[in-house]
Write a protein that holds these residues in place. Structure first.
Motif, PDB file in Angstrom:
ATOM      1  N   HIS A 237      54.444  69.197   2.771  1.00 37.57           N
ATOM      2  CA  HIS A 237      53.771  69.192   4.094  1.00 37.57           C
ATOM      3  C   HIS A 237      53.598  70.560   4.698  1.00 37.57           C
ATOM      4  O   HIS A 237      54.141  71.546   4.373  1.00 37.57           O
TER       5      HIS A 237
ATOM      6  N   SER B  23      56.144  73.264   6.104  1.00 36.85           N
ATOM      7  CA  SER B  23      57.267  73.671   5.206  1.00 36.85           C
ATOM      8  C   SER B  23      56.832  75.148   4.808  1.00 36.85           C
ATOM      9  O   SER B  23      55.637  75.487   4.786  1.00 36.85           O
TER      10      SER B  23
ATOM     11  N   LYS C 161      58.154  66.032   3.004  1.00 37.85           N
ATOM     12  CA  LYS C 161      59.101  66.876   4.267  1.00 37.85           C
ATOM     13  C   LYS C 161      60.498  67.148   3.696  1.00 37.85           C
ATOM     14  O   LYS C 161      60.754  66.527   2.838  1.00 37.85           O
TER      15      LYS C 161
END
Length: 101
Positions: free
Chosen positions: A45, A48, A74
């Motif tokens: 994601h 991050s 995630k």
């Protein structure tokens, strides 16, 4: 050891035509596929810190559906694939055989 069901390995980089860099694509170590038998399109994601890195091995705690059929991982963390030998021996051979030497 439950999160090891969400262990992934880097499989390559999909080149994005509208961006300067590509998207690093990952594959689950355990067997899984999308509808129609196609492999899942997993990426880190954008929120991050690992989004722009090409970490060879990751574990994630959740996914959200992204654009273009991607699943965005995630809450990701890197890990040493040799840990699989102790924590999940059934996955160990898969990771060991694909670890770069």
């Amino acid at each position: 050891a439950g999160l090891l069901m969400n262990a992934v390995k880097l499989t390559g980089t999909a080149v994005a035509s509208d961006r300067h860099s590509g998207t690093h694509q990952y594959q689950l170590l355990r067997p899984a596929s999308a509808a129609g038998g196609q492999p899942l399109k997993l990426r880190v994601h954008a929120s991050s810190i690992l989004h722009r890195t090409a970490a060879p091995w990751l574990v994630f705690s959740g996914v959200v559906r992204g654009s273009g059929g991607w699943l965005d991982m995630k809450e990701v963390s890197t890990f040493d694939p040799l840990w699989l030998h102790q924590l999940a021996p059934d996955m160990y051979l898969e990771a060991r055989s694909k670890t770069p030497h």
